[in-house]
Design an enzyme around this catalytic site. Structure first.
Site, PDB file in Angstrom:
ATOM      1  N   GLU A 159       0.830  -1.202   0.000  1.00 50.59           N
ATOM      2  CA  GLU A 159       0.000   0.000   0.000  1.00 50.59           C
ATOM      3  C   GLU A 159       0.864   1.251   0.000  1.00 50.59           C
ATOM      4  O   GLU A 159       2.043   1.215   0.337  1.00 50.59           O
ATOM      5  CB  GLU A 159      -0.933   0.023   1.208  1.00 50.59           C
ATOM      6  CG  GLU A 159      -0.351  -0.488   2.517  1.00 50.59           C
ATOM      7  CD  GLU A 159       0.855   0.250   3.024  1.00 50.59           C
ATOM      8  OE1 GLU A 159       0.877   1.500   2.943  1.00 50.59           O
ATOM      9  OE2 GLU A 159       1.802  -0.403   3.501  1.00 50.59           O
ATOM     10  N   GLY A 300       6.376  -0.107   4.002  1.00 53.91           N
ATOM     11  CA  GLY A 300       5.149  -0.454   3.285  1.00 53.91           C
ATOM     12  C   GLY A 300       5.467  -0.877   1.867  1.00 53.91           C
ATOM     13  O   GLY A 300       6.512  -1.476   1.605  1.00 53.91           O
ATOM     14  N   GLU A 301       4.562  -0.597   0.954  1.00 52.59           N
ATOM     15  CA  GLU A 301       4.709  -0.898  -0.477  1.00 52.59           C
ATOM     16  C   GLU A 301       4.643  -2.390  -0.785  1.00 52.59           C
ATOM     17  O   GLU A 301       4.659  -2.790  -1.944  1.00 52.59           O
ATOM     18  CB  GLU A 301       6.030  -0.351  -1.048  1.00 52.59           C
ATOM     19  CG  GLU A 301       6.245   1.130  -0.868  1.00 52.59           C
ATOM     20  CD  GLU A 301       7.595   1.600  -1.419  1.00 52.59           C
ATOM     21  OE1 GLU A 301       8.317   0.787  -2.046  1.00 52.59           O
ATOM     22  OE2 GLU A 301       7.927   2.785  -1.227  1.00 52.59           O
ATOM     23  N   GLY A 302       4.647  -3.260   0.231  1.00 51.85           N
ATOM     24  CA  GLY A 302       4.764  -4.692  -0.003  1.00 51.85           C
ATOM     25  C   GLY A 302       6.194  -5.185   0.025  1.00 51.85           C
ATOM     26  O   GLY A 302       6.476  -6.327  -0.343  1.00 51.85           O
TER      27      GLY A 302
END
Length: 335
Positions: A159, A300-302
């Site tokens: 995200e 974040g971001e995966g």
């Protein structure tokens, strides 16, 4: 039956019992999800949902709201950490505009699932209307249905959204009936004064909505458009019998919301890492889970999913390729 067959296959590899630790647990889990003693990982995929949060305007983040769309552009140009790690590990990536407060130019490799430009400011009204929340769930499901149709059987979710650790803290507090202060961390790097301001703001938000109980109502009131789409996406991934790689605090809140509705979803989940966000470890433990990595990430971001993927592949590889004592003609301790 399958569970015992998998355990037998794992136990009789050329190693002491349990010597591959969490990889053995992973191999068993993956075999159970795929309903086979010889599982495989096919077309791994990462989806990054991006959206803005109305509460960001109250000063809960160290970064301004425009960073959300700027980082989406960075994802699309291949310059972010998630791009680097996905490329390194052969993971395809999809970027989804779930509700970024920006008009993106036409022709970008961006999935347009924008429900509205930013969630609402929860200090004034719920983050989403019922219609917007249901549309967000469905948009997330649509993204995963398309990816599953390509043959993918393992998917991770990341995200991007300035303010989304605040939304997640509020959701955690309400989902598990915890004091809000125990669910708050420094997010993108708040100093002490900024952290106290965040505590004050989120305490006021909790007090505004005293009677929430249903998971979907909690997510609709406090969550973000990207979190809602992630919930729908995770539920669809479970429906498609896919392995679900769970990233950091925000992704774990999404899966916790789905779990409150259907506890079986955890059977498909691999918790990839414990982030440096204050409440993440507590949240993982509330779900009765263990994470693969602890690298003090808070990006974040995966990114945690992409970094953990080689370990997940290793669990599959040892199960399929490592010799048994019988195959290798190695004497075995009595078992």
């Amino acid at each position: 039956m399958l569970s015992s067959e998998l355990q037998h296959k794992i136990d009789f590899k050329t190693k002491p019992l349990g010597a591959l630790g969490q990889l053995e647990y992973l191999a068993h889990k993956i075999g159970m999800v795929q309903k086979t003693t010889s599982p495989g990982l096919v077309k791994p995929h990462m989806v990054v949902f991006a959206a803005d949060h109305g509460i960001a305007t109250a000063g809960v983040s160290a970064y301004p709201q425009e960073v959300t769309y700027q980082m989406v552009m960075n994802f699309l140009s291949g310059g972010a950490a998630i791009n680097v790690f996905c490329k390194q590990n052969g993971i395809e990536i999809t970027i989804v505009d779930a509700g970024v407060n920006f008009d993106f130019p036409q022709g970008l490799p961006l999935q347009d699932k924008k429900v509205r430009k930013s969630s609402r400011n929860i200090l004034e009204e719920p983050a989403m209307t019922s219609e917007e929340y249901l549309q967000s769930l469905e948009n997330g499901r649509q993204v995963v249905r398309e990816i599953a149709g390509s043959g993918c059987n393992i998917i991770g979710f990341g995200e991007m959204g300035i303010g989304n650790t605040s939304a997640s803290s509020l959701m955690m507090s309400q989902l598990f009936n915890l004091p809000i202060v125990s669910c708050i961390g420094r997010g993108t790097g708040l100093n002490d004064d900024q952290l106290q301001n965040k505590i004050n703001i989120l305490t006021a938000a909790i007090e505004k909505y005293p009677d929430l109980a249903a998971p979907d109502e909690i997510a609709r009131t406090f969550g973000g458009l990207e979190i809602a789409q992630m919930i729908g996406a995770m539920e669809e991934a479970f429906h498609q019998d896919m392995l679900i790689m769970v990233d950091g605090f925000i992704a774990t809140i999404a899966i916790a919301t789905a779990w409150k509705k259907n506890s079986q979803i955890l059977n498909n989940c691999i918790f990839c890492h414990v982030s440096d966000e204050n409440a993440h470890l507590q949240l993982i433990e509330l779900l009765g889970q263990k994470a693969l990595l602890n690298l003090n990430l808070r990006l974040g971001e995966g990114t945690g999913c992409a970094l953990a993927y080689p370990l997940i592949q290793s669990a599959v590889n040892f199960l399929n390729e490592m010799s048994s004592f019988e195959d290798a003609h190695v004497s075995n301790k009595n078992r």
